[in-house]
Write an enzyme that holds these catalytic residues in place. Structure first.
Site, PDB file in Angstrom:
ATOM      1  N   ARG A   1      10.657   5.890 -11.644  1.00 19.40           N
ATOM      2  CA  ARG A   1       9.610   6.894 -11.708  1.00 19.40           C
ATOM      3  C   ARG A   1       9.138   7.339 -10.327  1.00 19.40           C
ATOM      4  O   ARG A   1       9.037   8.533 -10.043  1.00 19.40           O
ATOM      5  CB  ARG A   1       8.385   6.345 -12.461  1.00 19.40           C
ATOM      6  CG  ARG A   1       8.516   6.344 -13.943  1.00 19.40           C
ATOM      7  CD  ARG A   1       7.756   5.164 -14.494  1.00 19.40           C
ATOM      8  NE  ARG A   1       8.511   3.967 -14.137  1.00 19.40           N
ATOM      9  CZ  ARG A   1       9.414   3.412 -14.931  1.00 19.40           C
ATOM     10  NH1 ARG A   1       9.610   3.899 -16.115  1.00 19.40           N
ATOM     11  NH2 ARG A   1      10.124   2.357 -14.549  1.00 19.40           N
ATOM     12  N   THR A   2       8.819   6.369  -9.451  1.00 23.23           N
ATOM     13  CA  THR A   2       8.176   6.715  -8.183  1.00 23.23           C
ATOM     14  C   THR A   2       9.109   7.565  -7.323  1.00 23.23           C
ATOM     15  O   THR A   2       8.724   8.608  -6.800  1.00 23.23           O
ATOM     16  CB  THR A   2       7.749   5.437  -7.434  1.00 23.23           C
ATOM     17  OG1 THR A   2       6.951   4.659  -8.324  1.00 23.23           O
ATOM     18  CG2 THR A   2       6.969   5.755  -6.196  1.00 23.23           C
TER      19      THR A   2
ATOM     20  N   LYS B   1      24.295  -5.158   7.624  1.00 20.01           N
ATOM     21  CA  LYS B   1      25.083  -5.660   8.768  1.00 20.01           C
ATOM     22  C   LYS B   1      24.204  -6.443   9.717  1.00 20.01           C
ATOM     23  O   LYS B   1      24.586  -6.727  10.850  1.00 20.01           O
ATOM     24  CB  LYS B   1      25.725  -4.492   9.519  1.00 20.01           C
ATOM     25  CG  LYS B   1      26.688  -3.681   8.679  1.00 20.01           C
ATOM     26  CD  LYS B   1      27.288  -2.570   9.529  1.00 20.01           C
ATOM     27  CE  LYS B   1      28.063  -1.589   8.691  1.00 20.01           C
ATOM     28  NZ  LYS B   1      28.333  -0.352   9.435  1.00 20.01           N
TER      29      LYS B   1
ATOM     30  N   ARG C   1       9.353   2.516   0.243  1.00 16.66           N
ATOM     31  CA  ARG C   1       9.093   1.373  -0.646  1.00 16.66           C
ATOM     32  C   ARG C   1       9.836   0.167  -0.085  1.00 16.66           C
ATOM     33  O   ARG C   1      11.004   0.279   0.296  1.00 16.66           O
ATOM     34  CB  ARG C   1       9.582   1.678  -2.058  1.00 16.66           C
ATOM     35  CG  ARG C   1       9.611   0.423  -2.908  1.00 16.66           C
ATOM     36  CD  ARG C   1       9.843   0.702  -4.353  1.00 16.66           C
ATOM     37  NE  ARG C   1       8.653   1.283  -4.958  1.00 16.66           N
ATOM     38  CZ  ARG C   1       8.497   1.400  -6.276  1.00 16.66           C
ATOM     39  NH1 ARG C   1       9.439   0.988  -7.094  1.00 16.66           N
ATOM     40  NH2 ARG C   1       7.397   1.938  -6.771  1.00 16.66           N
TER      41      ARG C   1
ATOM     42  N   HIS D   1       0.246   0.015  -3.833  1.00 15.14           N
ATOM     43  CA  HIS D   1       0.964   1.098  -4.502  1.00 15.14           C
ATOM     44  C   HIS D   1      -0.056   2.227  -4.715  1.00 15.14           C
ATOM     45  O   HIS D   1      -0.467   2.527  -5.831  1.00 15.14           O
ATOM     46  CB  HIS D   1       1.546   0.609  -5.828  1.00 15.14           C
ATOM     47  CG  HIS D   1       2.648   1.477  -6.364  1.00 15.14           C
ATOM     48  ND1 HIS D   1       2.899   2.746  -5.886  1.00 15.14           N
ATOM     49  CD2 HIS D   1       3.558   1.262  -7.344  1.00 15.14           C
ATOM     50  CE1 HIS D   1       3.916   3.259  -6.546  1.00 15.14           C
ATOM     51  NE2 HIS D   1       4.339   2.390  -7.433  1.00 15.14           N
TER      52      HIS D   1
HETATM   53  C1  NCD Z   1       5.779  -0.510 -10.502  1.00 17.22           C
HETATM   54  C2  NCD Z   1       6.286  -0.830  -9.136  1.00 17.22           C
HETATM   55  O1  NCD Z   1       7.461  -0.747  -8.835  1.00 17.22           O
HETATM   56  O2  NCD Z   1       5.419  -1.169  -8.350  1.00 17.22           O
HETATM   57  N1  NCD Z   1       6.325   0.571 -11.138  1.00 17.22           N
HETATM   58  C3  NCD Z   1       6.095   1.836 -10.689  1.00 17.22           C
HETATM   59  O3  NCD Z   1       6.096   2.120  -9.519  1.00 17.22           O
HETATM   60  N2  NCD Z   1       5.840   2.778 -11.620  1.00 17.22           N
HETATM   61  C4  NCD Z   1       5.524  -1.680 -11.309  1.00 17.22           C
HETATM   62  C5  NCD Z   1       6.641  -2.630 -11.603  1.00 17.22           C
HETATM   63  O4  NCD Z   1       7.661  -2.710 -10.948  1.00 17.22           O
HETATM   64  O5  NCD Z   1       6.437  -3.379 -12.536  1.00 17.22           O
END
Ligand code: NCD
Length: 309
Positions: free
Chosen positions: A60-61, A88, A110, A138
């Site tokens: 999703r993100t 590497k 991320r 987040h």
């Molecule tokens: C979450 C994440 O990756 O932090 N999902 C998200 O970004 N929608 C939560 C998760 O991984 O459970």
């Protein structure tokens, strides 16, 4: 306030909820709501190139950031950890310094370390936008959750909101607490003993702690479920069946919350582990509304960080 990038005082980072004021959050929610109404989205980031740097998986993100950036007219370059030189032996700092030298206008990142985006921002000369860091941050997920609640309930103020499940390992729970604590919200933290919230939150008067859904859900207007994060555990403590039996949100358990309570989950949902199928797909679930709001929140954030204001 959006944090200034020390290497380039003209660039603004977007690293965490803590550095935003209530006015900043309200302005982002308002902008996202306005963009959602828009028939044609203004291409305010035309000509800009954004790097999407994902050291961890994402559905999703990543997609919603990419959609948001492209709708605003930016180009997105996707960087893939599996085909990078991290494998590497290159250090995180060197990877970031090299990507910085390549010169994109911003980086969406991320990573599995709690302070990763903050560390990257000390190296990058252009804005860093945190798309999930370890167990701690987040920020855009907390904002899209807030947007979804405000759409349905009118305001955050005056609500009682339950955060349930694996709160110990959840960056979504952490950023939601950072955000909700800025408003007049009562938080019920409901988790098994071994998965309780980190000690850092014990001092907050707005949080009450519970160890069962039956005890914690009465009076709640919103029930935020969280994924059990096996990948962050040293040892698997529960089988899926035991977890569901003791902590799964079933219709019966949901009936302890207010009758019009919203059911939320950031995804990915483990069906019949955190949530029963008939609750995931039931009338109180706003899980897909959360997903739908993702690109609008991320457009509002990208525009704030990179747009000409
Ligand atoms: C979450 C994440 O990756 O932090 N999902 C998200 O970004 N929608 C939560 C998760 O991984 O459970």
């Amino acid at each position: 306030m959006i944090e200034k990038n020390k290497n380039n005082p003209l660039a603004s980072n977007f690293l965490d909820i803590e550095s935003l004021s209530v006015q900043d959050i309200d302005a982002i929610l308002e902008k996202a709501a306005q963009l959602k109404e828009e028939k044609s989205i203004p291409r305010t980031l035309e000509g800009k190139i954004i790097l999407a740097l994902f050291f961890e998986n994402s559905t999703r993100t990543r997609t919603s950031f990419e959609l948001a950036a492209k709708r605003l007219g930016a180009d997105v370059v996707n960087w893939n950890v599996n085909t990078s030189s991290v494998n590497k032996g290159e250090t995180f700092e060197d990877t970031i310094a090299n990507l910085n030298a390549l010169g994109a206008e911003a980086t969406i990142m991320r990573h599995y370390d709690d302070d990763s985006a903050h560390r990257a921002a000390t190296i990058m000369h252009t804005p860093v936008i945190n798309a999930g860091a370890g167990k701690r941050h987040h920020p855009t997920q907390a904002l899209l959750d807030a947007m979804t609640i405000v759409e349905r309930k009118g305001s955050l103020n005056g609500l009682t909101i339950a955060l349930c499940g694996d709160l110990k390992h959840s960056r979504v729970a952490a950023s939601n607490i950072d955000l909700l604590s800025k408003y007049d919200v009562k938080i019920h933290a409901i988790a098994p003993q071994e998965l309780k919230l980190a000690k850092d939150y014990e001092h907050l008067d707005s949080i009450k702690h519970f160890s069962t859904l039956e005890e914690g859900l009465p009076g709640c207007d919103v029930v935020m479920m969280h994924r059990i994060q096996k990948e962050r555990m040293d040892q698997i403590l529960y089988s899926d069946t035991t977890y569901f039996k003791d902590y799964g949100l079933t219709k019966d358990r949901l009936s302890y919350a207010s009758p019009d309570a919203l059911v939320m989950h950031p995804g990915p949902v483990n069906r019949q582990v955190e949530l029963a199928d008939d609750v995931t797909d039931g009338p109180q679930s706003v899980i897909l509304e959360q997903v739908k709001n993702g690109p609008f929140i991320r457009m509002a954030v990208l525009d704030r960080v990179l747009g000409d204001h």
